[in-house]
Design a protein around this motif. Structure first.
Motif, PDB file in Angstrom:
ATOM      1  N   SER A 164     -39.012  45.977  10.338  1.00 58.19           N
ATOM      2  CA  SER A 164     -38.661  46.337  11.719  1.00 58.19           C
ATOM      3  C   SER A 164     -37.950  45.242  12.499  1.00 58.19           C
ATOM      4  O   SER A 164     -37.180  45.550  13.401  1.00 58.19           O
ATOM      5  N   CYS A 165     -38.212  43.982  12.192  1.00 53.62           N
ATOM      6  CA  CYS A 165     -37.773  42.916  13.080  1.00 53.62           C
ATOM      7  C   CYS A 165     -36.730  42.006  12.443  1.00 53.62           C
ATOM      8  O   CYS A 165     -35.935  41.385  13.141  1.00 53.62           O
ATOM      9  N   CYS A 171     -32.740  41.771  13.282  1.00 53.27           N
ATOM     10  CA  CYS A 171     -32.290  41.019  14.462  1.00 53.27           C
ATOM     11  C   CYS A 171     -32.807  39.589  14.448  1.00 53.27           C
ATOM     12  O   CYS A 171     -32.091  38.673  14.843  1.00 53.27           O
ATOM     13  N   HIS A 172     -34.048  39.391  14.027  1.00 48.69           N
ATOM     14  CA  HIS A 172     -34.669  38.085  14.228  1.00 48.69           C
ATOM     15  C   HIS A 172     -34.358  37.069  13.134  1.00 48.69           C
ATOM     16  O   HIS A 172     -34.652  35.889  13.293  1.00 48.69           O
ATOM     17  N   ALA A 187     -27.769  39.443  18.978  1.00 50.59           N
ATOM     18  CA  ALA A 187     -27.912  39.751  20.406  1.00 50.59           C
ATOM     19  C   ALA A 187     -28.770  38.737  21.145  1.00 50.59           C
ATOM     20  O   ALA A 187     -29.324  39.029  22.196  1.00 50.59           O
ATOM     21  N   ARG A 200     -39.824  30.051  25.106  1.00 50.66           N
ATOM     22  CA  ARG A 200     -40.407  31.387  25.314  1.00 50.66           C
ATOM     23  C   ARG A 200     -41.919  31.291  25.442  1.00 50.66           C
ATOM     24  O   ARG A 200     -42.527  31.991  26.249  1.00 50.66           O
ATOM     25  N   LYS A 231     -44.108  30.689  28.729  1.00 51.11           N
ATOM     26  CA  LYS A 231     -44.620  31.778  29.569  1.00 51.11           C
ATOM     27  C   LYS A 231     -46.053  32.131  29.207  1.00 51.11           C
ATOM     28  O   LYS A 231     -46.698  32.872  29.911  1.00 51.11           O
ATOM     29  N   ASN A 254     -43.849  41.293  25.974  1.00 52.35           N
ATOM     30  CA  ASN A 254     -42.421  41.578  25.904  1.00 52.35           C
ATOM     31  C   ASN A 254     -42.050  42.252  24.591  1.00 52.35           C
ATOM     32  O   ASN A 254     -41.143  43.087  24.561  1.00 52.35           O
ATOM     33  N   ASN A 283     -34.870  42.933  28.031  1.00 50.47           N
ATOM     34  CA  ASN A 283     -33.413  42.896  27.866  1.00 50.47           C
ATOM     35  C   ASN A 283     -33.004  43.715  26.642  1.00 50.47           C
ATOM     36  O   ASN A 283     -33.353  44.893  26.571  1.00 50.47           O
ATOM     37  N   THR A 284     -32.323  43.073  25.658  1.00 55.17           N
ATOM     38  CA  THR A 284     -31.880  43.848  24.486  1.00 55.17           C
ATOM     39  C   THR A 284     -32.935  43.910  23.392  1.00 55.17           C
ATOM     40  O   THR A 284     -32.704  44.500  22.339  1.00 55.17           O
ATOM     41  N   MET A 285     -34.101  43.299  23.616  1.00 55.33           N
ATOM     42  CA  MET A 285     -35.217  43.456  22.673  1.00 55.33           C
ATOM     43  C   MET A 285     -35.824  44.838  22.923  1.00 55.33           C
ATOM     44  O   MET A 285     -36.316  45.119  24.007  1.00 55.33           O
ATOM     45  N   GLY A 291     -40.077  46.614  19.178  1.00 53.93           N
ATOM     46  CA  GLY A 291     -39.149  46.197  18.133  1.00 53.93           C
ATOM     47  C   GLY A 291     -38.777  47.351  17.231  1.00 53.93           C
ATOM     48  O   GLY A 291     -38.481  47.168  16.051  1.00 53.93           O
TER      49      GLY A 291
HETATM   50  C1  HEC Z   1     -32.313  45.399  17.815  1.00 53.63           C
HETATM   51  C2  HEC Z   1     -32.659  44.026  17.596  1.00 53.63           C
HETATM   52  C3  HEC Z   1     -34.136  43.633  17.633  1.00 53.63           C
HETATM   53  C4  HEC Z   1     -35.152  44.134  16.863  1.00 53.63           C
HETATM   54  C5  HEC Z   1     -35.114  45.230  15.822  1.00 53.63           C
HETATM   55  C6  HEC Z   1     -36.331  43.364  17.236  1.00 53.63           C
HETATM   56  N1  HEC Z   1     -36.024  42.439  18.196  1.00 53.63           N
HETATM   57 FE1  HEC Z   1     -37.310  41.151  19.121  1.00 53.63          FE
HETATM   58  N2  HEC Z   1     -35.805  40.454  20.291  1.00 53.63           N
HETATM   59  C7  HEC Z   1     -34.505  40.893  20.240  1.00 53.63           C
HETATM   60  C8  HEC Z   1     -33.723  40.186  21.251  1.00 53.63           C
HETATM   61  C9  HEC Z   1     -32.239  40.357  21.508  1.00 53.63           C
HETATM   62  C10 HEC Z   1     -34.625  39.323  21.909  1.00 53.63           C
HETATM   63  C11 HEC Z   1     -34.321  38.384  23.080  1.00 53.63           C
HETATM   64  C12 HEC Z   1     -34.565  39.145  24.379  1.00 53.63           C
HETATM   65  C13 HEC Z   1     -34.338  38.260  25.580  1.00 53.63           C
HETATM   66  O1  HEC Z   1     -35.174  37.380  25.831  1.00 53.63           O
HETATM   67  O2  HEC Z   1     -33.345  38.444  26.250  1.00 53.63           O
HETATM   68  C14 HEC Z   1     -35.926  39.522  21.280  1.00 53.63           C
HETATM   69  C15 HEC Z   1     -37.066  38.851  21.652  1.00 53.63           C
HETATM   70  C16 HEC Z   1     -38.293  38.982  21.029  1.00 53.63           C
HETATM   71  C17 HEC Z   1     -39.476  38.212  21.346  1.00 53.63           C
HETATM   72  C18 HEC Z   1     -39.575  37.130  22.408  1.00 53.63           C
HETATM   73  C19 HEC Z   1     -40.027  37.734  23.715  1.00 53.63           C
HETATM   74  C20 HEC Z   1     -40.124  36.709  24.809  1.00 53.63           C
HETATM   75  O3  HEC Z   1     -40.996  36.869  25.680  1.00 53.63           O
HETATM   76  O4  HEC Z   1     -39.344  35.758  24.841  1.00 53.63           O
HETATM   77  C21 HEC Z   1     -40.464  38.640  20.511  1.00 53.63           C
HETATM   78  C22 HEC Z   1     -41.891  38.136  20.472  1.00 53.63           C
HETATM   79  C23 HEC Z   1     -39.910  39.672  19.675  1.00 53.63           C
HETATM   80  N3  HEC Z   1     -38.594  39.863  20.002  1.00 53.63           N
HETATM   81  C24 HEC Z   1     -40.623  40.345  18.719  1.00 53.63           C
HETATM   82  C25 HEC Z   1     -40.089  41.358  17.916  1.00 53.63           C
HETATM   83  C26 HEC Z   1     -40.854  42.073  16.940  1.00 53.63           C
HETATM   84  C27 HEC Z   1     -42.327  41.851  16.654  1.00 53.63           C
HETATM   85  C28 HEC Z   1     -40.014  42.967  16.363  1.00 53.63           C
HETATM   86  C29 HEC Z   1     -40.312  43.967  15.266  1.00 53.63           C
HETATM   87  C30 HEC Z   1     -41.512  44.762  15.372  1.00 53.63           C
HETATM   88  C31 HEC Z   1     -38.711  42.799  16.976  1.00 53.63           C
HETATM   89  N4  HEC Z   1     -38.799  41.810  17.925  1.00 53.63           N
HETATM   90  C32 HEC Z   1     -37.574  43.549  16.655  1.00 53.63           C
HETATM   91  C33 HEC Z   1     -33.965  41.827  19.375  1.00 53.63           C
HETATM   92  C34 HEC Z   1     -34.683  42.569  18.466  1.00 53.63           C
END
Ligand code: HEC
Length: 126
Positions: free
Chosen positions: A55-56, A59-60, A65, A81, A84, A92, A98-100, A104
Motif C-alpha cells: 500500500s505505501c 510513494c514512500h 509527491a 515530522r 509534531k 495524518n 495534503n497529497t497523502m 494510505g
Molecule cells: C499516493 C502516494 C502515497 C501513498 C500510497 C501513501 N502515502 Fe503516505 N504520504 C504521501 C505524501 C505525498 C506524504 C507527505 C504529505 C505532506 O506532508 O504533505 C505522505 C506522508 C505520510 C506520513 C507522514 C505524515 C506526517 O504527519 O508528516 C506518514 C506517516 C505516511 N505518509 C504513512 C503512509 C502509510 C502507512 C501508507 C500506506 C498504508 C502511505 N503513507 C501511503 C503519499 C503517499
C-alpha cells in the motif's frame, strides 16, 4: 375515571420505558464495542512489512509527491515530522494530509494496523 387515566398514561409509560431501555442498550453497545477494538486491534494475519510493500511502498520508497522516504539513511525525512509527536503523524496517516491519501489507500487497515506500519516505516528509516 381510573380507566381513562390508564389509557392516557400507559403509552407515555411505555415510551418512557422504551427510552430507558434504548439508553441501556446504547450504553452496553458502546462498552462492548470498546473492548474488542482494544484487544484485537490488528487485523488477522496482519504483517506491517507486507502491507507497507502493497500500500505505501509506491510513494514512500521514491518520495513521490513529497512523501517522506522510507529506507536506511532517511532519518532526516522523518525527524521534522516526528517533532509534531508520533500520534499526530499516525493520525495524518489515518486521515490523510495534503497529497497523502487517507489510510494510505489501505482501506482494509485498522487504525492500529496503520500505526504498526508507521512504526515499521520509521524504524526502517534510521
Ligand atoms: C499516493 C502516494 C502515497 C501513498 C500510497 C501513501 N502515502 Fe503516505 N504520504 C504521501 C505524501 C505525498 C506524504 C507527505 C504529505 C505532506 O506532508 O504533505 C505522505 C506522508 C505520510 C506520513 C507522514 C505524515 C506526517 O504527519 O508528516 C506518514 C506517516 C505516511 N505518509 C504513512 C503512509 C502509510 C502507512 C501508507 C500506506 C498504508 C502511505 N503513507 C501511503 C503519499 C503517499
Amino acid at each position: 375515571m381510573l380507566s381513562m387515566n390508564k389509557l392516557v398514561l400507559s403509552p407515555l409509560v411505555r415510551v418512557f420505558l422504551f427510552a430507558i431501555a434504548t439508553m441501556f442498550a446504547a450504553t452496553n453497545f458502546a462498552d462492548d464495542s470498546k473492548q474488542p477494538l482494544q484487544l484485537a486491534a490488528l487485523s488477522d494475519g496482519f504483517d506491517a512489512e507486507q502491507t507497507y510493500m502493497m500500500s505505501c511502498f509506491a510513494c514512500h520508497s521514491s518520495g513521490a509527491a513529497g512523501a517522506p522516504k522510507v529506507g536506511a539513511g532517511n532519518a532526516a525525512e522523518w525527524e521534522p515530522r516526528l517533532e509534531k509527536g508520533l500520534d499526530v503523524v499516525v493520525a495524518n496517516a489515518i486521515n490523510g494530509v495534503n497529497t497523502m491519501p487517507p489510510k494510505g489507500l489501505c482501506f482494509s487497515c485498522t487504525d492500529d494496523d496503520l500505526r504498526a506500519i508507521v512504526d515499521y516505516m520509521i524504524a526502517n528509516s534510521k
